[in-house]
Design a protein around this motif. Structure first.
Motif, PDB file in Angstrom:
ATOM      1  N   GLY A 136      44.265  83.616  22.237  1.00 40.93           N
ATOM      2  CA  GLY A 136      44.815  84.635  23.121  1.00 40.93           C
ATOM      3  C   GLY A 136      46.172  85.162  22.708  1.00 40.93           C
ATOM      4  O   GLY A 136      46.618  86.204  23.204  1.00 40.93           O
ATOM      5  N   LYS A 137      46.848  84.466  21.801  1.00 36.73           N
ATOM      6  CA  LYS A 137      48.134  84.949  21.313  1.00 36.73           C
ATOM      7  C   LYS A 137      47.920  85.898  20.142  1.00 36.73           C
ATOM      8  O   LYS A 137      46.795  86.150  19.728  1.00 36.73           O
ATOM      9  CB  LYS A 137      49.022  83.773  20.905  1.00 36.73           C
ATOM     10  CG  LYS A 137      49.416  82.877  22.077  1.00 36.73           C
ATOM     11  CD  LYS A 137      50.381  81.794  21.628  1.00 36.73           C
ATOM     12  CE  LYS A 137      50.819  80.940  22.804  1.00 36.73           C
ATOM     13  NZ  LYS A 137      51.786  79.882  22.400  1.00 36.73           N
ATOM     14  N   ALA A 188      48.683  80.001  10.906  1.00 31.77           N
ATOM     15  CA  ALA A 188      48.486  78.551  10.927  1.00 31.77           C
ATOM     16  C   ALA A 188      48.944  77.950  12.255  1.00 31.77           C
ATOM     17  O   ALA A 188      48.292  77.045  12.799  1.00 31.77           O
ATOM     18  CB  ALA A 188      49.244  77.905   9.766  1.00 31.77           C
ATOM     19  N   ALA A 189      50.059  78.468  12.778  1.00 31.18           N
ATOM     20  CA  ALA A 189      50.584  77.958  14.052  1.00 31.18           C
ATOM     21  C   ALA A 189      49.639  78.245  15.210  1.00 31.18           C
ATOM     22  O   ALA A 189      49.682  77.559  16.240  1.00 31.18           O
ATOM     23  CB  ALA A 189      51.950  78.586  14.330  1.00 31.18           C
ATOM     24  N   LYS A 200      46.257  78.268  14.754  1.00 31.65           N
ATOM     25  CA  LYS A 200      44.952  77.699  14.370  1.00 31.65           C
ATOM     26  C   LYS A 200      44.010  78.746  13.766  1.00 31.65           C
ATOM     27  O   LYS A 200      42.782  78.661  13.924  1.00 31.65           O
ATOM     28  CB  LYS A 200      44.275  77.034  15.582  1.00 31.65           C
ATOM     29  CG  LYS A 200      45.116  75.968  16.257  1.00 31.65           C
ATOM     30  CD  LYS A 200      45.351  74.777  15.347  1.00 31.65           C
ATOM     31  CE  LYS A 200      45.971  73.589  16.095  1.00 31.65           C
ATOM     32  NZ  LYS A 200      47.330  73.853  16.597  1.00 31.65           N
ATOM     33  N   GLU A 201      44.582  79.724  13.045  1.00 29.04           N
ATOM     34  CA  GLU A 201      43.785  80.735  12.346  1.00 29.04           C
ATOM     35  C   GLU A 201      43.759  80.429  10.854  1.00 29.04           C
ATOM     36  O   GLU A 201      44.715  79.871  10.296  1.00 29.04           O
ATOM     37  CB  GLU A 201      44.374  82.132  12.578  1.00 29.04           C
ATOM     38  CG  GLU A 201      44.331  82.606  14.009  1.00 29.04           C
ATOM     39  CD  GLU A 201      42.929  83.001  14.457  1.00 29.04           C
ATOM     40  OE1 GLU A 201      42.157  83.524  13.629  1.00 29.04           O
ATOM     41  OE2 GLU A 201      42.609  82.786  15.646  1.00 29.04           O
ATOM     42  N   GLU A 202      42.677  80.811  10.196  1.00 31.35           N
ATOM     43  CA  GLU A 202      42.575  80.602   8.749  1.00 31.35           C
ATOM     44  C   GLU A 202      43.597  81.473   8.016  1.00 31.35           C
ATOM     45  O   GLU A 202      43.853  82.617   8.426  1.00 31.35           O
ATOM     46  CB  GLU A 202      41.165  80.957   8.255  1.00 31.35           C
ATOM     47  CG  GLU A 202      40.090  79.977   8.690  1.00 31.35           C
ATOM     48  CD  GLU A 202      40.278  78.597   8.075  1.00 31.35           C
ATOM     49  OE1 GLU A 202      40.624  78.541   6.870  1.00 31.35           O
ATOM     50  OE2 GLU A 202      40.097  77.602   8.790  1.00 31.35           O
ATOM     51  N   PRO A 203      44.185  80.971   6.928  1.00 35.72           N
ATOM     52  CA  PRO A 203      45.151  81.780   6.175  1.00 35.72           C
ATOM     53  C   PRO A 203      44.470  82.928   5.439  1.00 35.72           C
ATOM     54  O   PRO A 203      43.282  82.854   5.108  1.00 35.72           O
ATOM     55  CB  PRO A 203      45.753  80.779   5.183  1.00 35.72           C
ATOM     56  CG  PRO A 203      44.673  79.750   4.996  1.00 35.72           C
ATOM     57  CD  PRO A 203      44.002  79.628   6.345  1.00 35.72           C
TER      58      PRO A 203
END
Length: 279
Positions: free
Chosen positions: A91-92, A130-131, A133-136
């Motif tokens: 959601g962010k 990353a902060a 929880k998304e793939e780079p």
């Protein structure tokens, strides 16, 4: 500037920049670097160096200005805007990491004293992911180039103003490493960055006019006709290494981040005008 004067000027600048840091401060080196190009190309307005080779190539500039009427990077800007505004799975979004909005390119690269490293814009974007929880994102092309293109577009008109904190010798060391990289010969052709874009700037390599190093960091990311797509600054660094038949370093690794730190510092005072289009 006649040939003999030019040879002396190149030799003097190379000695100044490649010499020990005890001899000169980064600020003095920056002034010498910029003064060299202003004298080498006296008919180029200072602010025009942000346009790379097109500041010194009237024929290429005419073609480039025609391309800029319908720039090939428009889709990238649009894609990047969509990415910026799309929430992460939690959601962010990017705005939560960068509350000042997308016009942030002028803040990068910078020295992160807490971690003791140079932070570039693509690195900061992936750290945001990353902060959350998304793939780079891969660093050379694709979505990262689109996202940075949007940020660059929103940041147009900002002035390059990289700082080297005087109270942290590690920042000075990173600058020094970037400088050493710039002047180091490498690859089977035994070429350095400086050989092409300092001493031979304005001359031709095959059919290409070698662009001056002053202004090299202002207009990225870039849509290159040779690539047929957008690419990041570190993609270009890697490509230059490969052109001299050297093994490229890892994009966003310490070597290229320090190089970007040094080279962007050399361009302090120039306006940001990315994204760009090049051959």
């Amino acid at each position: 500037m006649n040939k003999n004067t030019l040879i002396l000027a190149v030799a003097g600048l190379a000695c100044l920049l490649a010499g020990p840091l005890a001899a000169e401060t980064p600020k003095e080196e920056q002034e010498a670097f910029q003064t060299y190009f202003k004298k080498r190309f006296p008919n180029v307005p200072e602010d025009d160096f942000k346009n790379g080779a097109y500041a010194i190539d009237p024929v290429g500039r005419e073609n480039w200005e025609a391309i800029e009427e319908f720039p090939p990077y428009e889709n990238s800007i649009s894609n990047g805007e969509t990415m910026w505004n799309k929430p992460f799975a939690n959601g962010k979004g990017y705005a939560d990491c960068f509350p000042d909005g997308p016009a942030i390119q002028g803040k990068y690269p910078y020295w992160d004293k807490a971690r003791g490293l140079v932070v570039t814009l693509p690195l900061a974007l992936n750290e945001c992911r990353a902060a959350n929880k998304e793939e780079p994102l891969k660093y050379q092309k694709g979505p990262i180039a689109d996202l940075v293109a949007y940020i660059a577009f929103e940041s147009r008109g900002q002035i390059t103003k990289v700082e080297i904190p005087e109270d942290d010798p590690r920042a000075l060391e990173a600058y020094q490493k970037g400088k050493q990289f710039y002047f180091a010969r490498r690859g089977q052709l035994n070429f350095s960055c400086a050989q092409c874009h300092l001493g031979n700037s304005g001359t031709k390599l095959r059919t290409e006019i070698l662009s001056p190093a002053l202004g090299h960091t202002t207009h990225w990311p870039v849509y290159r006709s040779e690539w047929g797509e957008m690419g990041t600054l570190h993609r270009r660094f890697a490509g230059c290494n490969e052109q001299v038949r050297a093994k490229a370093f890892k994009p966003q690794g310490e070597e290229y981040r320090n190089l970007e730190y040094f080279l962007t510092y050399m361009n302090n005072g120039l306006e940001l005008n990315g994204p760009g289009a090049r051959k």
